[in-house]
Design a protein around this motif. Structure first.
Motif, PDB file in Angstrom:
ATOM      1  N   LEU A  64       0.811  -1.217   0.000  1.00  0.00           N
ATOM      2  CA  LEU A  64       0.000   0.000   0.000  1.00  0.00           C
ATOM      3  C   LEU A  64       0.844   1.266   0.000  1.00  0.00           C
ATOM      4  O   LEU A  64       0.560   2.220  -0.729  1.00  0.00           O
ATOM      5  N   LEU A  65       1.892   1.309   0.824  1.00  0.00           N
ATOM      6  CA  LEU A  65       2.663   2.547   0.978  1.00  0.00           C
ATOM      7  C   LEU A  65       3.645   2.811  -0.154  1.00  0.00           C
ATOM      8  O   LEU A  65       4.097   3.947  -0.321  1.00  0.00           O
ATOM      9  N   THR A  66       4.014   1.787  -0.928  1.00  0.00           N
ATOM     10  CA  THR A  66       4.895   2.040  -2.066  1.00  0.00           C
ATOM     11  C   THR A  66       4.132   2.490  -3.289  1.00  0.00           C
ATOM     12  O   THR A  66       4.730   2.792  -4.317  1.00  0.00           O
ATOM     13  N   GLY A  67       2.808   2.544  -3.213  1.00  0.00           N
ATOM     14  CA  GLY A  67       2.016   3.045  -4.327  1.00  0.00           C
ATOM     15  C   GLY A  67       1.647   1.991  -5.346  1.00  0.00           C
ATOM     16  O   GLY A  67       1.171   2.321  -6.432  1.00  0.00           O
ATOM     17  N   SER A  68       1.850   0.724  -5.046  1.00  0.00           N
ATOM     18  CA  SER A  68       1.495  -0.331  -5.988  1.00  0.00           C
ATOM     19  C   SER A  68      -0.013  -0.459  -6.139  1.00  0.00           C
ATOM     20  O   SER A  68      -0.507  -0.863  -7.183  1.00  0.00           O
ATOM     21  N   VAL A  69      -0.734  -0.149  -5.091  1.00  0.00           N
ATOM     22  CA  VAL A  69      -2.190  -0.133  -5.135  1.00  0.00           C
ATOM     23  C   VAL A  69      -2.614   1.317  -4.930  1.00  0.00           C
ATOM     24  O   VAL A  69      -2.279   1.915  -3.903  1.00  0.00           O
ATOM     25  N   PRO A  70      -3.324   1.903  -5.888  1.00  0.00           N
ATOM     26  CA  PRO A  70      -3.733   3.303  -5.712  1.00  0.00           C
ATOM     27  C   PRO A  70      -4.733   3.422  -4.572  1.00  0.00           C
ATOM     28  O   PRO A  70      -5.695   2.666  -4.486  1.00  0.00           O
ATOM     29  N   TYR A  92       5.031   7.928   0.513  1.00  0.00           N
ATOM     30  CA  TYR A  92       5.863   7.192   1.460  1.00  0.00           C
ATOM     31  C   TYR A  92       6.637   6.057   0.800  1.00  0.00           C
ATOM     32  O   TYR A  92       7.094   5.145   1.475  1.00  0.00           O
ATOM     33  N   ALA A  93       6.786   6.091  -0.512  1.00  0.00           N
ATOM     34  CA  ALA A  93       7.437   4.986  -1.215  1.00  0.00           C
ATOM     35  C   ALA A  93       8.895   4.822  -0.791  1.00  0.00           C
ATOM     36  O   ALA A  93       9.316   3.716  -0.447  1.00  0.00           O
ATOM     37  N   LEU A  94       9.669   5.889  -0.803  1.00  0.00           N
ATOM     38  CA  LEU A  94      11.088   5.767  -0.452  1.00  0.00           C
ATOM     39  C   LEU A  94      11.315   5.422   1.025  1.00  0.00           C
ATOM     40  O   LEU A  94      12.139   4.556   1.323  1.00  0.00           O
ATOM     41  N   PRO A  95      10.620   6.061   1.969  1.00  0.00           N
ATOM     42  CA  PRO A  95      10.818   5.641   3.357  1.00  0.00           C
ATOM     43  C   PRO A  95      10.400   4.192   3.598  1.00  0.00           C
ATOM     44  O   PRO A  95      11.071   3.468   4.339  1.00  0.00           O
ATOM     45  N   THR A  96       9.324   3.764   2.956  1.00  0.00           N
ATOM     46  CA  THR A  96       8.885   2.378   3.118  1.00  0.00           C
ATOM     47  C   THR A  96       9.907   1.413   2.539  1.00  0.00           C
ATOM     48  O   THR A  96      10.234   0.390   3.153  1.00  0.00           O
ATOM     49  N   MET A  97      10.421   1.737   1.365  1.00  0.00           N
ATOM     50  CA  MET A  97      11.435   0.867   0.764  1.00  0.00           C
ATOM     51  C   MET A  97      12.710   0.855   1.584  1.00  0.00           C
ATOM     52  O   MET A  97      13.372  -0.176   1.685  1.00  0.00           O
TER      53      MET A  97
END
Length: 181
Positions: A64-70, A92-97
């Motif tokens: 969810l937080l990397t943006g894979s699911v809108p 939050y994609a980069l912090p999550t990754m």
């Protein structure tokens, strides 16, 4: 498939694969880990199932937080994933990754120490899987996280330098430009 999608769904699948035996049969896990065969205590069952549910939760949060699911109901023509801070789809994609990459690296290190101590094949597979996902996330963080600044004239990235090797292609473009003036 975009590398972000691969990492997000791969991480979630790897965590779900690890969580399945913890949730389904904590007694089997205790029997495999203890030297004598015995029934699992209530506390061991609780911790096993809680860890399994936590792994599934972290995997879902990663997707969810990397943006894979809108997460918005608004449809746009741009279906790509962007990790820029101004993108509302994945802020939050980069912090999550970064966090999940550190998690995978720590798991890979721990499994490596267990593999060298016990020589169990399963720990070796865990080292390969967690290490692979950690490296994929690191690659995404370093190289695929921002739009390149591409020059319209030369087609090269403007942020590159000539150190320690000379950029002969850029030098030839400069010479061509001077001759035409």
């Amino acid at each position: 498939m975009d590398v972000y999608y691969f990492y997000s769904y791969g991480t979630a699948a790897w965590m779900a694969l690890q969580a399945a035996p913890l949730i389904a049969s904590p007694t089997m896990i205790v029997a495999l880990l203890s030297p004598e065969v015995r029934e699992a205590s209530t506390l061991e069952v609780y911790f096993s199932r809680t860890l399994g549910m936590s792994l599934i939760t972290v995997g879902i949060l990663n997707v969810l937080l990397t943006g894979s699911v809108p997460l918005s109901s608004r449809l746009t023509e741009d279906a790509g994933v962007s990790t820029s801070a101004s993108d509302p789809k994945a802020p939050y994609a980069l912090p999550t990754m970064t966090i999940t990459s550190a998690f995978h690296a720590a798991c890979a290190f721990y499994m490596y120490t267990m593999w060298t101590e016990s020589g169990a094949f399963a720990f070796g597979l865990g080292v390969l899987a967690s290490g692979f996902f950690s490296l994929v996330a690191l690659w995404c963080i370093l190289f695929a996280s921002s739009d390149g600044r591409i020059s319209r004239k030369t087609g090269a990235d403007k942020r590159t330098s000539g150190f320690p090797f000379k950029n002969s292609e850029a030098a030839s473009e400069k010479k061509k430009g001077k001759k035409g003036i």
